[in-house]
Motif scaffolding. Structure first.
Motif, mmCIF file in Angstrom:
data_model
loop_
_atom_site.group_PDB
_atom_site.id
_atom_site.type_symbol
_atom_site.label_atom_id
_atom_site.label_comp_id
_atom_site.label_asym_id
_atom_site.label_seq_id
_atom_site.Cartn_x
_atom_site.Cartn_y
_atom_site.Cartn_z
ATOM 1 N N GLY A 19 1.476 6.193 2.256
ATOM 2 C CA GLY A 19 0.194 6.248 1.433
ATOM 3 C C GLY A 19 -1.054 6.544 1.790
ATOM 4 O O GLY A 19 -1.167 6.529 3.227
ATOM 5 N N VAL A 20 -2.016 6.336 1.156
ATOM 6 C CA VAL A 20 -3.497 6.390 1.706
ATOM 7 C C VAL A 20 -3.517 5.275 2.631
ATOM 8 O O VAL A 20 -4.342 5.611 3.660
ATOM 9 N N ASP A 21 -2.847 4.140 2.344
ATOM 10 C CA ASP A 21 -3.138 2.962 3.333
ATOM 11 C C ASP A 21 -2.842 3.265 4.552
ATOM 12 O O ASP A 21 -3.117 2.745 5.724
ATOM 13 N N TYR A 65 -9.792 6.276 -0.590
ATOM 14 C CA TYR A 65 -9.304 4.813 -0.259
ATOM 15 C C TYR A 65 -9.470 4.230 -1.781
ATOM 16 O O TYR A 65 -10.349 4.248 -2.459
ATOM 17 N N ASN A 66 -8.494 3.342 -2.003
ATOM 18 C CA ASN A 66 -8.541 2.364 -3.269
ATOM 19 C C ASN A 66 -8.763 1.141 -2.994
ATOM 20 O O ASN A 66 -7.994 0.409 -2.333
ATOM 21 N N GLY A 105 0.797 -1.261 -0.031
ATOM 22 C CA GLY A 105 0.049 0.036 0.053
ATOM 23 C C GLY A 105 0.919 1.362 -0.044
ATOM 24 O O GLY A 105 0.431 2.227 -0.341
ATOM 25 N N THR A 110 -11.329 5.905 -7.880
ATOM 26 C CA THR A 110 -10.331 4.941 -7.180
ATOM 27 C C THR A 110 -9.482 4.323 -7.654
ATOM 28 O O THR A 110 -9.049 3.358 -6.824
ATOM 29 N N PRO A 140 -5.745 3.584 -8.198
ATOM 30 C CA PRO A 140 -4.485 4.065 -7.351
ATOM 31 C C PRO A 140 -3.702 5.105 -8.120
ATOM 32 O O PRO A 140 -3.474 4.947 -9.375
ATOM 33 N N THR A 180 -0.763 3.228 -3.087
ATOM 34 C CA THR A 180 -1.698 4.455 -2.621
ATOM 35 C C THR A 180 -0.911 5.672 -2.548
ATOM 36 O O THR A 180 -1.541 6.518 -1.861
#
Ligand SMILES: Cc1ncc(COP(=O)(O)O)c(C=O)c1O
Ligand SMILES: Cc1ncc(COP(=O)(O)O)c(C=O)c1O
Lengths: 489, 453, 453, 489
Positions: free
Chosen positions: D68-70, D83-84, C98, D275, D277, C102
């Motif tokens: 990262g977004v996570d 969120y992806n 991630g 969404t 990524p 992301t």
């Protein structure tokens, strides 16, 4: 220091949803009308309510609070923390394996049965045995299975299972524990000054009451039992079966085989030698390989060849029965199979050679700095003692904690029990010389710090998500589940 | 050694090997292993197949996988202890985090807070479902959990007999028998009537020597036992009540803790884990807090660090083999932490609303299926007891033949019960989860119609 | 809104919404959007299908996927700019981290060192393969890379004509034409003879107004151009030489940098990326260091932090749109970083030995295939020029019919060339990678025999 | 502070291998005999030589040096870092999609064509247009495509493409850059004091030379252009086409549609609104939706329905041609399709409502602490100015760096250009109130620190793998590739 300190319950907000389920497409979906009221729960289980994204970020963050082999050198002795190939994970996730129900009829699960069967054959060849049962779920269950097979063997032959199992004092805790569950009294055999099992002591204990000798090769000191052929011979002369704890098989692949050493039964830890991941504690797989005379006693069902096909053989009246509801940890079997087929015979041999090389390299580099209570030739791991450092006020624990700060997971400590302040270091073959050097440098630095600035070690770790934790509090006032905080006003 | 195939998991080159041997002071690797007596050395190559290149190996494994009738290509109604429930795709992504799946048992807690926290969450959630005080970090599977419970009851009560319901999973019961062989604990099986434990027979079987009563809820036939009665019978004679559960069902059903169970075990596979041809699965194990020091397996507890901040550790380890050796409560060491992690994330995602919803859909669809299949001429429900997501069906034709015919239509119609109990050789066990659609159930009914016609 | 389906990606509950609105001081969400004129508001629901539950959606997408003849279920000899090379399974595991996938463009370098370092590695490796000084962080794909190169050459030389080899990928050439439409740069195409650029015609086409010559190596037909000659012709007239490459081939072939190329571009999909029905792919872009300030796209550079430690940043950003706006060297913003990451890991894994080995196996198998297919009666190699992993084959029957017949035997036999060039309507383009086995090639030859018989 | 500072080249050891390739199974595999010598490389490319495990640990460690977004709240304005969903990744990896060759004949790729076709139809409906082309690879390429379509339209109708494109001063940099590549002169239109486009200025500029107005809705200040219907009307009256930069579509789903606002063409960023990524910079996808009059000009091939089937339509003589070698970033299309089918119409509307709610919540909480130069109603993002802090000696950059230390990625800074010390905050709908609150608390803490302890901000970050980096050095002495260190003796 703790950047993130949430439990999933603490993210929960009533009404949040993290799943996606279809609407009911059948006429009646009211549990109150389908099931008798007496059976229905009155209050819902207090599970959390989080969104999918809440969960992704939470578990991703938690993962980052862990060391793993993928992120850090993990020289945890006896655990064989080698690289877990990614391809293994892919293969275990093929729908034909992952989504196969265990009660699928044999004719519709031939691919799976073949894999189990062929893996058993390959494992048997690797350890020089006549067959293998893949049902045990881990090493300890393999031990129990093996000892119960020995029990069934004696019972069948002599009408009684005998009473005792001999276990060296250097053995892993599961050995005596498994023995006890199998209904035997454990008798401890001493180690000689050189760390190998004391053959005289062994001989002294060998009598008609002894069902088995259970021994680890190489032993937990990382030493090959050089008189193992004598030991197995002595046992057999008294009708005693010999069980090998194969947790350290990573030292022997293609070099020596338990079967050739005289063992009757051996378990393997697929999660050590054969690269299935440890998963933070499991699952593993603990297949048991055996000589032909024990074959009648292996768990049911046995997976056997039947012409070109494979089937499950349930008709084994002398079997010890089942140790798992189904057929063993098949997902791990797929991984181990993938690994063995990736490596081939020369590859497996190279594994052990390199594992031994790496351990000896660490041994050579650290020898000036740490005591080596047993000086025999190391195989795949080396056990130092921190007794010199202990005299400086620093324990094996302190050294372990300091290693965390320096970017390494810690060796196994205080095991085997016969080594004071034990530091049990197993590098495995997958680590590079560069990593070993960095680790040795850190260990040497620590040895020097123990002399010059011991407080640094006593204070460690200071870079982890938490500092040292109060174990006593945890045990005295067990807090084993989360409870919602008292409402405050 | 050939290019690549065998070397990609090793990092030491020939030049480095030479350098390392120099540091060690050994001539060659042989010099390092000369402690192995030459008689004991293997003097040939292992006779296993030569290494396969990655792409060839993938092709080979794919071919093996495709010879199996899996739940992706077949519509499955198989149950009997393993279930095809919905698994949110997100779970696998978390399991693939190297920090989770390549870690060991959290022996160094400061570098393992991720694993420790997830186990603590797991313990809490399973306590919620079972209604018990304490849950351990997992044992191998449902069968070995039941066996461990029997041994634990034996050690708690110091009594020597185990009484097992005849409606337990027969596979799990065999595991109990295996584990009870060593300590020589006889396992007495009480027959079933109409799909549930015969309570009169149970009452007779339980004596002052009974360590525990083992009962399953919902039981192997999917039926709901009268736990209040079973509890009363067990406790009257001072025996412990051990209940083996389906955790999905417990989202909707009364938790055994509320009827006085002493130990609750179960198969946790249905919580976010794939079928995997039977393993790795998840042994649930909960008990009353008074019994915690007799419990097998690991426990994670909350504590504080030197700065007073919250942290988590393995605790009450004096029960365990690495400390207590032959006196340990169990021999278990490696458990199934990653499977428990999948279950934890599953329970978190489905959560308070979703898990009951999955359970509701499963029971609703099972009842619909029972209705539709029961309408097929000659086919009938085998039992009248209330059931949850699984039921036994009596067929007018040989079940093996019928199931084979269904397979040809890509339906895995159920588990033939004759293999477990001769009295049921005309019956199959049909499981229905929320994953089955009405259309699939209707198609099954139609196909069953042709198959038995 | 129905249970779960639509809510699992949102975290705000109704109660929280109310609380937040209170903080904001708005009555409801409508109050927040009243700036949108009511005439402009949509007064109905969007007419798109209702939400699907995860399991149903997966089933639907799986069904769509299965209607495609993919390289897993078919043996593929398709190429023409996209190749089925071996992809180590490990790559995907890294892409799924991630923290990589992301993240955004590394605008905050201190919190993006992971991405920045992988790009720096990528830049280095592509420089090694192309033999050029500088490589950017990627552009969209091979086609747009070629187009950007033409525009860059135009801006460097301030000349207005583009000369393109007729043996360029016709698809990439169309992208060049599109990009050249705005600045009105005519693109002159030079014909091919016997599978390679007609050098005499090229010599005539290149003038003092030529900004650059675009040539492909290996070219669209898989053939190897004489780059020395092409370079000489271009440079004689002061035009830049732009070479579009297959990076896998460059593991074995002379890097264009060594023959004096000014800009090297290419399609990088073959480096560790799946076919993906054409995208996302990887636009490679390298040039001589003298031209770096005219280069499109992002660049990562090494520097030091306040403590003097090494670190990486986006640099030379004054070329880019977010700073230079209409004067930027390109309009590119989002590129294909994750695809470049896959390529980076691929190049690292195969490395110094492996990439040449993959290239060698590909060319060897292609030559074997050419030999075997060429033996089929009526079938012949279309060109005599040396080729790398791809070659044109003349068929005695309509290629469409033949390819269809092959597909029935699960073989994707090649790309019909008639769709790109009428002169080649009797021919197909056959690509062979190291992933094809001799047995597959033999089976193809056998099937081709039947198909053309 | 930098725990790990390796590049993969620095791990390289000659002879190490990280791959597994089969042996040659064809008779001739010597390149020297297969290819003319003149074409062969003389020295191998200096790629690294590492084991698979070296690479796993290296890239895993590098990943941990990223936010990262996570892992972190990522309020990067204009970028819609939501969120992806993980399911998107699974679907894009189905072999029927991932391993499908772009030149597979139409009849053998119907599933893929259907997905492209239906996604185009759904996107067209979402933005109220007559069709969509999915070929552009990202937003900027969508812009170029759209402007070239407008160019082709004018050329076709009027025989000349016109000369100018009007772009507001608040526009994203790609707008003028794309316009320039399309051969147009960019003319900047002023914003009014309220942050919306100045209609008078617009009108002043509208003449027969103007090909298009290119405008972002909501604009980069997060404001809905309330007079947009007037603006598009004015343009159309002069034969001027109106292009909408749809990067901010996350504010409008189910609420308002560009087509209904009078736009002729709009691009979408699937990697923002839908969404897919961002992948650390890409790939994205930038489909362009259009009104019917522009249909003749869209890129070839168009994916069109043909009875029950789908096919590629290449016969479009007025097309602008191709912008990608193949059909666009199909892997991203699969993800966006999966997302839209997961959400449905009510779900998409909830997305925008929540995105707007979240932005306004942050706005309300931070309003006392930061200046808001444009006070119009915020849609999905809010742009503050740090000019008050600047006066205290602390810049937007300093605030951004301090946020990293506090566990948040930074907002976009210094964009849009018309805001001094801009802090452009876009929370997206997937973030929870709890996260927003933590972020607001951090921002408030920073505002206070700017007053009381500004040095903390100037020194930040101190918890990242590196401290602030020397940008000037990087630009003055570009070091754009690794070179082996000079051998030392
Ligand atoms: C020497 C030895 N024996 C037995 C075991 C027990 O194996 P498992 O953990 O798989 O039950 C271990 C592993 O911890 C071990 O190191
Ligand atoms: C408002 C706006 N327009 C255009 C773009 C360009 O989109 P892309 O990065 O996909 O090319 C962006 C994204 O950075 C943006 O925020």
């Amino acid at each position: 220091m703790n950047e993130y300190d949430k439990l999933v319950f603490e993210l929960s907000v009533p009404g949040r949803v993290g799943y996606s389920l279809p609407e009911a497409d059948v006429p009646e979906a009211d549990p109150a009308r389908l099931l008798p009221a007496a059976h229905l729960r009155r209050t819902p289980a207090a599970l959390p309510a989080v969104s999918e994204f809440d969960a992704v970020r939470h578990y991703t963050r938690l993962s980052r609070m862990n060391f793993g082999v993928d992120t850090h050198f993990y020289p945890l002795g006896s655990c064989t923390m080698k690289y877990n190939p990614k391809i293994n994970e892919d293969m275990a996730r093929l729908p034909g394996f992952a989504r196969l129900h265990p009660l699928t009829p044999e004719e519709a699960s031939q691919g799976a049965l073949q894999l189990i069967g062929e893996l058993g054959e390959m494992l048997a060849e690797i350890v020089g045995m006549d067959g293998a049962s893949l049902q045990p779920a881990a090493g300890a269950q393999g031990e129990l299975t093996g000892v119960l097979m020995i029990r069934a063997f004696h019972l069948d032959r002599e009408g009684n299972p005998r009473k005792k199992v001999l276990v060296p004092d250097s053995a892993h805790g599961t050995n005596p524990a498994s023995t006890a569950i199998a209904g035997y009294q454990t008798v401890q055999i001493k180690s000689e000054a050189n760390g190998e099992v004391d053959l005289l002591d062994l001989e002294r204990h060998l009598d008609e009451d002894v069902a088995a000798l259970m021994i680890t090769v190489p032993n937990t000191l990382g030493l090959f039992e050089s008189r193992i052929l004598e030991a197995t011979g002595l046992c057999h002369a008294k009708g005693v079966q010999v069980y090998m704890d194969g947790a350290n098989l990573n030292a022997l692949l293609g070099l020596a085989r338990p079967g050739d050493l005289g063992f009757d039964v051996v378990h393997m830890n697929l999660h050590k030698t054969f690269t299935t991941p440890h998963g933070g504690g499991g699952p593993g797989a603990g297949p048991v390989a055996f000589k032909a005379h024990l074959a009648p006693h292996i768990p049911t069902p046995a997976v056997v060849r039947d012409g070109d096909a494979w089937r499950m053989d349930w008709k084994r009246p002398k079997s010890i029965g089942k140790v798992q509801s189904f057929w063993g940890n098949f997902g791990m079997h797929v991984r181990a199979y993938t690994y063995i087929r990736t490596m081939g015979p020369d590859g497996l041999r190279a594994v052990s050679e390199n594992a031994i090389l790496n351990a000896n390299y660490i041994r050579a580099r650290l020898l000036p700095y740490y005591d080596l209570p047993y000086e025999g030739a190391s195989m795949h791991e080396v056990v130092f003692s921190a007794r010199r450092q202990k005299a400086q006020g620093v324990s094996a624990t302190d050294i372990a904690k300091r290693l965390l700060d320096l970017g390494f997971y810690a060796p196994s400590i205080y095991f085997p029990l016969i080594v004071e302040e034990a530091l049990m270091i197993e590098p495995t073959e997958t680590e590079s010389k560069e990593t070993l050097d960095e680790f040795c440098d850190a260990m040497i630095q620590i040895a020097k710090e123990a002399e010059s600035t011991p407080q640094v070690l006593l204070d460690a770790p200071v870079t982890m998500p938490v500092r040292r934790l109060d174990q006593t509090l945890a045990a005295r006032q067990p807090n084993l589940r989360w409870t919602p905080p008292e409402p405050t006003r | 050694m050939r290019h690549g195939e065998t070397m990609r998991y090793l990092s030491t080159t020939a030049a480095q090997r030479a350098e390392m041997l120099r540091t060690i002071g050994a001539e060659d690797i042989e010099a390092l292993i000369d402690r192995i007596p030459s008689k004991a050395r293997l003097d040939r190559e292992l006779m296993i197949p030569a290494a396969l290149a990655e792409a060839d190996l993938v092709a080979h494994l794919r071919a093996l996988a495709e010879r199996n009738a899996d739940a992706e290509r077949y519509v499955t109604f198989l149950g009997g202890g393993a279930y095809d429930h919905y698994i949110p795709s997100m779970i696998n992504h978390m399991l693939l985090r190297g920090e989770f799946f390549t870690a060991y048992t959290p022996y160094q807690p400061e570098a393992s807070q991720g694993t420790l926290r997830t186990i603590y969450e797991y313990q809490t959630m399973i306590c919620e479902l079972t209604g018990m005080d304490v849950t351990n970090a997992s044992v191998y599977d449902g069968g070995s959990a039941l066996a461990e419970a029997a041994l634990m009851a034996h050690s708690v009560t110091e009594r020597g007999q185990i009484v097992a319901s005849g409606a337990l999973s027969p596979l799990a019961r065999r595991v109990v028998e295996t584990y009870c062989a060593g300590p020589r604990l006889p396992v007495k099986t009480v027959p079933w009537v109409d799909g549930v434990t015969d309570l009169d027979a149970l009452r007779k079987a339980v004596t002052g020597k009974t360590a525990c009563v083992l009962v399953q809820y919902p039981n192997f036939f999917g039926c709901l036992e009268d736990l209040d009665q079973v509890a009363a019978i067990a406790h009257e004679r001072g025996a412990l009540l051990v209940v083996s559960v389906d955790p999905v069902a417990l989202a909707l059903l009364r938790p055994p803790g509320s009827v006085g169970a002493d130990i609750v075990v179960g198969e946790g596979q249905a919580l976010g884990n794939h079928l995997n041809f039977g393993g790795p699965y998840l042994g649930l194990f909960s008990c009353r807090k008074e019994l915690v020091r007799r419990m097998p397996g690991r426990l994670v507890g909350a504590t504080v660090d030197l700065d007073g901040d919250r942290g988590f550790v393995l605790t009450l380890q004096t029960r365990e083999q690495h400390i207590r050796r032959e006196k340990a409560t169990s021999n278990i060491c490696t458990n199934v932490a990653l499977v428990a992690l999948a279950a934890t994330i599953h329970m978190a995602l489905l959560g308070k609303d979703g898990l009951p919803r999955a359970a509701t859909l499963s029971t609703a669809k099972a009842h619909y299926a029972a209705e539709m299949l029961g309408r097929v001429p000659g086919v009938s429900l085998r039992f009248t007891a209330p059931y949850f997501k699984e039921f036994a069906l009596r067929l007018p034709k040989n079940p093996g033949t019928v199931l084979r015919a269904l397979r040809r239509r890509r339906i895995l119609g159920g588990v033939a019960l004759g293999q477990f109990d001769r009295r049921l050789k005309d019956s199959i066990l049909v499981a229905v989860t929320e994953r089955r659609t009405r259309a699939e159930i209707d198609a099954y009914a139609e196909a069953l119609g042709s198959a038995v016609a």
